[in-house]
Scaffold this active site. Structure first.
Site, mmCIF file in Angstrom:
data_model
loop_
_atom_site.group_PDB
_atom_site.id
_atom_site.type_symbol
_atom_site.label_atom_id
_atom_site.label_comp_id
_atom_site.label_asym_id
_atom_site.label_seq_id
_atom_site.Cartn_x
_atom_site.Cartn_y
_atom_site.Cartn_z
ATOM 1 N N GLY A 194 95.454 13.004 35.620
ATOM 2 C CA GLY A 194 94.773 13.710 34.661
ATOM 3 C C GLY A 194 95.213 14.960 33.976
ATOM 4 O O GLY A 194 95.910 15.957 34.613
ATOM 5 N N ARG A 238 98.450 7.482 35.037
ATOM 6 C CA ARG A 238 98.176 7.400 36.713
ATOM 7 C C ARG A 238 98.832 6.004 36.991
ATOM 8 O O ARG A 238 98.445 5.158 36.612
ATOM 9 C CB ARG A 238 96.624 7.088 36.969
ATOM 10 C CG ARG A 238 95.668 8.368 36.542
ATOM 11 C CD ARG A 238 94.300 8.270 37.049
ATOM 12 N NE ARG A 238 93.346 9.284 36.256
ATOM 13 C CZ ARG A 238 93.288 10.499 36.507
ATOM 14 N NH1 ARG A 238 94.002 11.049 37.632
ATOM 15 N NH2 ARG A 238 92.227 11.553 36.155
ATOM 16 N N ASP A 266 90.127 20.298 38.038
ATOM 17 C CA ASP A 266 89.348 20.166 39.428
ATOM 18 C C ASP A 266 89.447 21.408 40.170
ATOM 19 O O ASP A 266 88.370 21.688 41.180
ATOM 20 C CB ASP A 266 89.607 18.679 40.399
ATOM 21 C CG ASP A 266 89.514 17.631 39.254
ATOM 22 O OD1 ASP A 266 88.734 17.625 38.436
ATOM 23 O OD2 ASP A 266 90.156 16.550 39.980
HETATM 24 O O1 F6P Z 1 91.191 14.904 38.068
HETATM 25 C C1 F6P Z 1 90.786 15.160 36.862
HETATM 26 C C2 F6P Z 1 89.612 14.446 36.503
HETATM 27 O O2 F6P Z 1 89.012 14.696 35.112
HETATM 28 C C3 F6P Z 1 88.390 14.468 37.333
HETATM 29 O O3 F6P Z 1 87.649 15.467 37.176
HETATM 30 C C4 F6P Z 1 87.721 13.187 37.047
HETATM 31 O O4 F6P Z 1 87.132 12.656 37.878
HETATM 32 C C5 F6P Z 1 88.991 12.104 36.821
HETATM 33 O O5 F6P Z 1 89.952 13.045 36.319
HETATM 34 C C6 F6P Z 1 88.578 11.367 35.553
HETATM 35 O O6 F6P Z 1 89.817 10.549 35.293
HETATM 36 P P1 F6P Z 1 89.768 9.669 34.052
HETATM 37 O O7 F6P Z 1 90.231 10.463 32.866
HETATM 38 O O8 F6P Z 1 91.203 8.773 34.471
HETATM 39 O O9 F6P Z 1 88.795 8.728 33.749
#
Ligand code: F6P
Length: 365
Positions: free
Chosen positions: A11, A74, A152
């Site tokens: 993220g 990711r 986080d």
């Molecule tokens: O790790 C950062 C974060 O924003 C978390 O707080 C959250 O669970 C996740 O990434 C959301 O991920 P995505 O943007 O892939 O939905």
């Protein structure tokens, strides 16, 4: 002359661009070459024009911009050994002998796996004819440095991660906005914040915004939390409070390890006569301009990351740059990753005391 590759992964986090700017400029001024790897590990696995040399001017204006301008992903292929094998080949083919990765828990875990497998990956590339022994010879070790970029604040061994403070500001602004409408209508709001399995954002937001109750994964509420929560809220209302603010970490769980749903909390509050709304703050918590603290933190840590590469010894080939007691720290990546995973293990064993302790960098020493 070191050739340093850098990438941002997982993220995005506000401040990642400041880290990139710092790495490029410090590396350049120390006579090294800096290579941007686009789209996180995806770019490393793919190679080609996903890896590009960056100079001083390429990072002009980066400090104040949110997100990550070199992209992130990711990446599932990097989780496979075959993906890491192509990554190793692309590093060697581009002459990159040091790598700085900026990302959260998952990113640094990936970096640690690459670190562990490194000599084996190069050997395999020789065995299957992708590299000659001569080509591979300078790449016996790969220095990897981790910078923790995540809203986080879920990495042990550091007080704070790049992006977390900006995100907290964003949440505070949003809760301020919600508070005024809540007070106007005398309503209750259940506000869900990000943080994955970590309750830092929720806890800090609750303290900063005078919340009535907070739910975090590391400290699940008591068995009869529903009645406890209602008792507290009723007391606050009797004292004249016209708004009720409940902050829920997205990873909040109860003592049976079941997720605590915002909609369920809403039903409880409605049951005691409160007109209740649920607001999930979502990605506004992650986007936008980094605050001054994150720009500074990322800049200083970028300097330290390049220093760590230039001063690497066989005993500390792969550190993670952190912060403890306002001092930059440099400690084995492997240990930080391992301790972070132990938090989740502790939670899964309902050892909440240990999970809370492990979050404290002092404990990690
Ligand atoms: O790790 C950062 C974060 O924003 C978390 O707080 C959250 O669970 C996740 O990434 C959301 O991920 P995505 O943007 O892939 O939905």
């Amino acid at each position: 002359k070191k050739r340093i590759g850098f990438l941002t992964s997982g993220g995005d986090a506000p401040g990642m661009n400041a880290a990139v700017r710092s790495i490029v400029r410090v590396a350049t001024s120390r006579g090294c070459e800096a290579y941007a790897i686009f789209e996180g590990y995806e770019g490393l696995v793919t190679g080609g024009d996903m890896i590009k040399k960056f100079g001083w001017a390429d990072v002009r204006g980066y400090l104040a911009i949110g997100g990550t301008l070199i992209g992130t992903a990711r990446c599932s292929s990097f989780r496979q050994r075959s993906g890491r094998l192509s990554a190793a080949l692309n590093l060697v083919k581009n002459g990159i002998d040091a790598l700085i990765v900026c990302g959260g828990d998952g990113t640094l875990t990936g970096a640690d796996i690459l670190r562990q497998e490194w000599p084996g990956l190069v050997k395999e590339l020789i065995d299957n004819g992708k590299l000659t022994t001569e080509e591979a010879a300078p790449y016996e070790t790969l220095n990897i440095v981790g910078l923790v970029g995540s809203i986080d604040n879920d990495m042990t061994s550091t007080d704070i991660t790049i992006g977390a403070v900006t995100s907290l500001h964003r949440i505070c602004e949003a809760v301020d906005c919600i508070s005024s409408t809540a007070a106007s209508h005398s309503r209750a709001f259940v506000i869900e914040v990000m943080g994955r399995h970590c309750g830092w954002l929720a806890l800090m937001a609750a303290i900063s915004n005078d919340a009535d109750f907070v739910f975090i994964p590391e400290r699940p509420p008591s068995e009869n939390w529903e009645s406890e929560m209602c008792k507290i809220i009723k007391k606050h209302r009797l004292l004249g409070k016209r708004k009720t603010i409940i902050i829920v970490a997205e990873g909040a769980i109860d003592r049976k390890l079941e997720p605590i749903k915002s909609s369920y909390i809403k039903d409880i509050l409605t049951g005691i006569g409160l007109d209740t709304r649920v607001t999930t703050l979502g990605h506004i918590q992650r986007g936008g301009r980094p605050c001054a603290y994150d720009r500074n933190l990322a800049t200083i840590q970028g300097v330290e990351a390049v220093n760590a590469i230039l001063q690497a010894t066989p005993e500390t080939p792969s550190p993670m740059i952190g912060l403890r007691g306002n001092k930059i720290t440099c400690q084995p990546l492997m240990k930080a990753v391992e301790l972070t995973h132990q938090v989740e293990v502790a939670i899964s064993k309902k050892d909440f005391r240990r999970a809370t302790d492990l979050r404290d960098p002092e404990f990690a020493e």
